[in-house]
Scaffold this active site. Structure first.
Site, PDB file in Angstrom:
ATOM      1  CD  GLU A 190      39.354  15.596   0.346  1.00 33.82           C
ATOM      2  OE1 GLU A 190      39.990  14.633   0.785  1.00 33.82           O
ATOM      3  OE2 GLU A 190      38.361  15.482  -0.401  1.00 33.82           O
ATOM      4  CG  LEU A 193      38.973  17.277  -6.090  1.00 31.85           C
ATOM      5  CD1 LEU A 193      38.811  15.766  -6.122  1.00 31.85           C
ATOM      6  CD2 LEU A 193      40.228  17.693  -6.867  1.00 31.85           C
ATOM      7  NE  ARG A 869      -3.568 -19.552   5.217  1.00 31.38           N
ATOM      8  CZ  ARG A 869      -4.328 -18.713   5.923  1.00 31.38           C
ATOM      9  NH1 ARG A 869      -4.441 -18.873   7.225  1.00 31.38           N
ATOM     10  NH2 ARG A 869      -4.985 -17.740   5.324  1.00 31.38           N
ATOM     11  CG  MET A 894     -11.143 -25.738  -4.276  1.00 34.55           C
ATOM     12  SD  MET A 894     -12.689 -24.817  -4.085  1.00 34.55           S
ATOM     13  CE  MET A 894     -13.330 -25.604  -2.620  1.00 34.55           C
ATOM     14  NE  ARG A 895      -4.270 -24.258   0.182  1.00 33.37           N
ATOM     15  CZ  ARG A 895      -4.090 -25.059   1.224  1.00 33.37           C
ATOM     16  NH1 ARG A 895      -4.763 -26.209   1.288  1.00 33.37           N
ATOM     17  NH2 ARG A 895      -3.277 -24.732   2.197  1.00 33.37           N
ATOM     18  CG  LEU A 897      -5.791 -16.424  -1.597  1.00 37.33           C
ATOM     19  CD1 LEU A 897      -6.357 -15.485  -2.646  1.00 37.33           C
ATOM     20  CD2 LEU A 897      -4.446 -16.990  -2.046  1.00 37.33           C
ATOM     21  CG  HIS A 913     -20.080 -16.846  -2.269  1.00 35.33           C
ATOM     22  ND1 HIS A 913     -19.327 -17.782  -1.616  1.00 35.33           N
ATOM     23  CD2 HIS A 913     -21.291 -16.814  -1.642  1.00 35.33           C
ATOM     24  CE1 HIS A 913     -20.038 -18.305  -0.625  1.00 35.33           C
ATOM     25  NE2 HIS A 913     -21.228 -17.727  -0.620  1.00 35.33           N
ATOM     26  CB  SER A 940     -22.312 -12.304  -5.048  1.00 34.20           C
ATOM     27  OG  SER A 940     -23.635 -12.413  -4.580  1.00 34.20           O
ATOM     28  CD  GLU A 946      -6.490  -8.133   5.484  1.00 34.39           C
ATOM     29  OE1 GLU A 946      -6.017  -8.861   6.383  1.00 34.39           O
ATOM     30  OE2 GLU A 946      -6.292  -6.905   5.413  1.00 34.39           O
ATOM     31  CB  VAL A 948     -14.146 -15.819   4.101  1.00 31.69           C
ATOM     32  CG1 VAL A 948     -14.780 -16.721   3.052  1.00 31.69           C
ATOM     33  CG2 VAL A 948     -12.756 -16.338   4.469  1.00 31.69           C
ATOM     34  CG  ASP A 949     -17.436 -15.863   0.708  1.00 36.37           C
ATOM     35  OD1 ASP A 949     -17.848 -16.909   1.237  1.00 36.37           O
ATOM     36  OD2 ASP A 949     -16.675 -15.845  -0.272  1.00 36.37           O
TER      37      ASP A 949
END
Length: 1006
Positions: A190, A193, A869, A894-895, A897, A913, A940, A946, A948-949
């Protein structure tokens, strides 16, 4: 909520999955086969389905309650996956096999466009290589032509040939060497252009058409559109050269006509229709149609989409697109830069470890995966196009800069990316392409764009005219500049010249993307120097050097130079713009200035022979660091792991980089009149070398000065530098101006008048010391109380004006929430934080009432409304991000994560904590404390990890444990400390005093 299956494995599919997952109506986005980016990210996950077995796909969809399938690549569509899905009662966002032929066969597409009167290039199709070459050599389409494999070739089966020989070579490669297999059984030859190539995509339900903002892909491998054709090295959106009228014409004359024509030929088209266009002098013409989202255009386009993509997909497959309002944020620009494997688009290695993706994300981009895989916890390359860094900003140049710098942070063996995505717009070069002579070279191919240089000259001419003054007799753009001293009123003048640069302050300007102040700095450095000789600046020439000329950046710099000249009363008469490929990289540039001034012979300065012991020293305030000492500043920022885009520690509401770029003050108009009246014996510009190196330049050999740092205003930036870098007061005095941009020496009898006149002229002027006898072996410039004054300058910084946005997650009464509210609302605290959202997983709790009473937005997201979750946490994440939250505080939430949520907020989520961690982790900390018999406990505040604490600890407060304590009494005592510690930790994070490293360690930024 529903499940969606997305077919594909590229960067386009990662972007589609990312956008679909933002829908509140989507439960899961399954991707088959996917890549490392879609493997596990909130709602998004990869699934093992044989996408070539359409019956197996249908069975899988029914088994997993999938009612909608979105198809990314063209191959399954051309093979009929939409037909199979639809016949099995599963909606497919994508066209049927008959409709997909618009891409699957370029020969069909060209014939279709001819039948429907859709503008396209002249062409002919061939199934014989000999016949194709005979046609090419006749020259009916001109010397340059385009050769295309008719079938699907992954976006690579197109050759733009600059000569007949090159075109015939391409035909033989496609048809005889079978480079693209069956896709090359037929070729299309073609017309070439000329114009700008643009991608215009549209959603369609087979009747209605909704056009997306136009995008521009960058197909060639190398900068400046050099090298072989690829699947796409990057894209920008929207393409700013198309007007609303242009888009309307494209919609009616091309897209709607195509959809209508396909329907009339029993090929009803549902999904995304992609039109690759060339904007020629006679209007837009179609280069090609694709039957799906483009790659890499999609990665940029979707960042601007406001409407729920799931709603759009359903509207298309259900024939209801006409009733849906689809919105895009076209006030912003999105730019994506693709990082590819070395050797691409040819052969390349796989399995190379990829590093730096997190750095690219932290640099302000979204990173979409394409050819990636994860193995043994390592991210590896698995394809040619590996990743794309995409940035959004109000300014196209800024978005391009951010994306390019982020791409540079991605590292693997052979990694390659283009450094000029968006150059056709940003360089303001010509819109039409040119075909070089066979084997010929142009200056532009060598990296020098003369047309861009001409554009710059035209852009800065009006700026230069604004600086014209009496005596200036020439215009910018001539070979040289002339100046008539007699016309300027000089009788017996001495010419004074000065030249200077801006130093490594430029590096900060490049990082921050702020360039206009640099020009003011350049002028100030030159004219303040010649002012020291009593000279009036008459004219200035500038020198701007770069590896690739970005007209927009250069115009900002020169605009600053013009503003500096205006402030100094001198004319910008010319300069040199040097584009030197290979000398500078990644958009770097350097500037220099050359100023010429004049002073009558009898008024020359400094009058050193008149300076005497007992004269007073007057200091004139600086605006900041000015333009010296930035190598030390940059080293401090690097060593302390700070960022120039962080909120300024000076509490100005700006970023650190913006504060550091405060332009140098120009003292000509305030000081020169005093010199001409004979009120000043000497003036020192406090430049490189600070106070101790510059003041002696205007003193006789036997004299020195004693300065009192308590007598002038030392700006907070100097106290901050001294404290953060532990820089001694002696080092500060010989490196920085310490708040004094200039120093004047005057007789004691005239000092009060000079100070008054300077203040009337807008300067901050003070008597700061005296001239004294100098004895060999002593300090020639003694600065008393400097160390104390530096400390005090930093401590008296007022409160911040830019506050970090905080979201608080609660489940109950919210006593810690109240402590945070009280602290951030107390104006005497000058808090750097603002609570903008409180989310509770339980309705009706007291914490919500506390927030509402304080006028804070609240939201209830109940965990009971979600099946997992992960789904609940994703809803939390969407709620926080929608509110623009930057920092999350867990205040009695109180969940537990999920790891995916925690990773998204790493370094930005705090928890308190009720024990002195790492002791007594878990929900029964007080019980453990009492059982252990310890005599001290406390609280603290830590970053959430990831485990806990287990996150890094920011603040701890202790309390005694008394004999006879119960869990209740100990809890009440600890809670009082929590109310103190939590706000303190929030301030530390909000003011960015601490940084969390990838391995979870704290780096304190002081």
């Amino acid at each position: 909520m529903e499940n969606v299956l997305l077919i594909g494995s590229g960067g386009r599919e990662h972007a589609l999955a990312w956008k679909l997952a933002q829908s509140e109506k989507v439960k899961s986005v399954f991707v088959a086969p996917g890549n490392a980016g879609t493997a596990s990210d909130g709602k998004i996950s990869n699934v093992d389905v044989n996408v070539k077995d359409f019956s197996a796909v249908c069975a899988w969809c029914k088994e997993h309650s999938v009612k909608l399938v979105v198809v990314g690549p063209e191959d399954p569509l051309a093979a009929g996956i939409a037909d199979t899905l639809n016949s099995n009662g599963i909606a497919c966002f994508g066209p049927s096999a008959k409709a997909a032929e618009i891409e699957a066969s370029k020969a069909f597409a060209k014939d279709f466009m001819t039948r429907q009167g859709i503008p396209t290039a002249q062409y002919k199709t061939f199934r014989s290589a000999v016949e194709a070459c005979e046609y090419i050599n006749k020259g009916e389409l001109g010397e340059a032509v385009v050769v295309k494999a008719s079938g699907l070739a992954a976006g690579k089966g197109v050759v733009v040939a600059a000569s007949k020989k090159e075109a015939c070579d391409a035909v033989n490669t496609i048809m005889q060497a079978r480079k693209y297999g069956e896709a090359g059984d037929t070729v299309v030859v073609e017309e070439f252009l000329k114009g700008d190539e643009v991608s215009v995509l549209a959603f369609t339900d087979g009747e209605n058409v909704c056009v997306m903002p136009p995008a521009q892909d960058h197909k060639q491998l190398e900068d400046g559109d050099g090298g072989p054709n690829t699947g796409g090295m990057g894209a920008l959106c929207p393409y700013p050269k198309l007007s609303a009228e242009d888009l309307k014409k494209i919609k009616t004359d091309i897209l709607e006509k195509t959809v209508k024509g396909l329907k009339n030929e029993d090929r009803k088209y549902v999904g995304v229709l992609y039109a690759g266009l060339m904007i020629t002098d006679t209007g837009p013409k179609v280069l090609e149609f694709n039957c799906r989202f483009g790659d890499p255009e999609t990665q940029s386009i979707l960042l601007l989409l406001r409407t729920d993509l799931l709603d759009i997909c359903h509207a298309c497959v259900e024939g209801k697109l006409g009733s849906l309002n689809v919105e895009f944020d076209t006030d912003k620009s999105a730019v994506g830069v693709v990082v590819v494997s070395g050797g691409y688009p040819g052969s390349y290695k796989k399995g190379m470890e990829i590093l730096g993706v997190e750095k690219a994300v932290n640099a302000g981009t979204l990173v979409f995966h394409a050819g990636t895989a994860r193995q043994n916890e390592k991210l590896l390359t698995s394809g040619g196009r590996v990743l794309a860094a995409v940035a959004v900003d109000q300014q196209l140049a800024t978005a391009a800069s951010i994306a390019t710098k982020a791409a540079a942070l991605i590292d693997f063996e052979g990694a390659f990316y283009r450094k000029d995505i968006g150059f056709r717009i940003l360089s303001r070069g010509p819109s039409s392409l040119s075909v070089p002579k066979e084997n010929g070279l142009s200056y532009k191919e060598a990296g020098v764009d003369i047309e861009a240089g001409d554009d710059l000259v035209q852009a800065i001419m009006p700026l230069a005219k604004l600086t014209s003054r009496t005596g200036c007799t020439s215009n910018i753009g001539m070979f040289g500049a002339t100046f008539d001293l007699a016309a300027a009123g000089y009788k017996d003048p001495i010419l004074v010249s000065g030249t200077d640069g801006v130093g490594t302050k430029l590096k900060i300007a490049e990082i921050v993307g702020v360039h206009n102040s640099i020009g003011i700095d350049l002028v100030a450095m030159c004219v303040n120097d010649i002012l020291a000789h009593g000279a009036e600046p008459l004219f200035l020439l500038d020198y701007f050097a770069t590896g690739r000329l970005n007209v927009e950046v250069a115009q900002m710099v020169v605009g600053g130079i013009a503003e500096g000249c205006r402030q100094a009363g001198c004319a910008l008469v010319g300069g040199e713009t040097a584009e030197m490929p290979g000398m500078y990289i990644n958009g770097e540039y350097d500037v220099a200035g050359f100023a010429v001034g004049a002073v009558e012979r009898g008024q020359m300065m400094p009058r050193i022979h008149e300076v005497a012991a007992g004269d007073l020293v007057i200091g004139i305030g600086s605006s900041g660091i000015h333009s010296n000492g930035f190598s030390l500043v940059r080293k401090l920022v690097e060593r302390k792991n700070l960022r120039f885009d962080m909120p300024s520690p000076l509490k100005t509401g700006k970023t650190l980089g913006e504060d550091l770029l405060t332009p140098t003050k120009i003292y000509v108009k305030s000081v020169l009149p005093l010199m001409r009246e004979g009120k000043v014996k000497a003036f020192a510009h406090i430049t490189g070398g600070g106070l101790t190196e510059n003041i002696p330049r205007i003193l006789p050999e036997d004299l020195g000065v004693t300065l009192d740092a308590k007598s002038w205003n030392i700006l907070p930036i100097f106290g901050w530098l001294s404290e953060m870098g532990r820089i001694s007061s002696a080092e500060m005095a010989r490196t920085f101006n310490c708040g004094l941009g200039g120093v004047l020496i005057v007789t004691a009898s005239q000092s009060a008048e000079v100070v008054s006149l300077l203040r009337a002229a807008g300067e901050q002027a003070d008597i700061i010391g005296t001239v004294r006898r100098y004895k060999a072996g002593t300090t020639r410039v003694r600065v008393d109380h400097l160390e104390d004054s530096l400390v005090q300058s930093w401590r008296r910084v007022p409160g911040v004006t830019r506050k970090r946005r905080v979201g608080v997650l609660i489940s109950g009464s919210g006593t810690n929430l109240q402590a945070l509210i009280d602290h951030t609302r107390d104006i005497t605290n000058s808090s750097a934080a603002e609570i903008v959202l409180v989310i509770s997983n339980k309705a009706g709790v007291q914490g919500l009432s506390r927030a509402k009473k304080a006028g804070i937005k609240t939201k209830v997201i109940s965990h009971k409304d979600y099946g997992s979750r992960e789904d609940f946490d994703e809803a939390l994440h969407q709620g926080l991000t929608a509110a623009g939250v930057e920092i999350v505080c867990l205040a009695g939430f109180m969940r537990i994560l999920t790891g995916g949520f925690v990773r998204k907020w790493t370094g930005r989520m705090l928890n308190v904590h009720p024990s002195l961690l790492p002791s007594f982790k878990g929900s029964d900390a007080h019980k453990q404390v009492l059982a252990s018999g310890v005599r001290i406990s406390g609280c603290s505040v830590h970053f959430v990890a990831e485990e806990v604490d287990a996150g890094a600890i920011l603040v701890q407060e202790s309390v005694p444990v008394y004999p006879g304590d119960t869990e209740t009494s100990l809890s009440e005592r600890v809670k009082q400390k929590e109310h103190k510690a939590f706000p303190q930790a929030l301030e530390i994070v909000a003011t960015q005093q601490v940084t969390l490293t990838p391995d979870g360690k704290l780096v304190w930024n002081w």
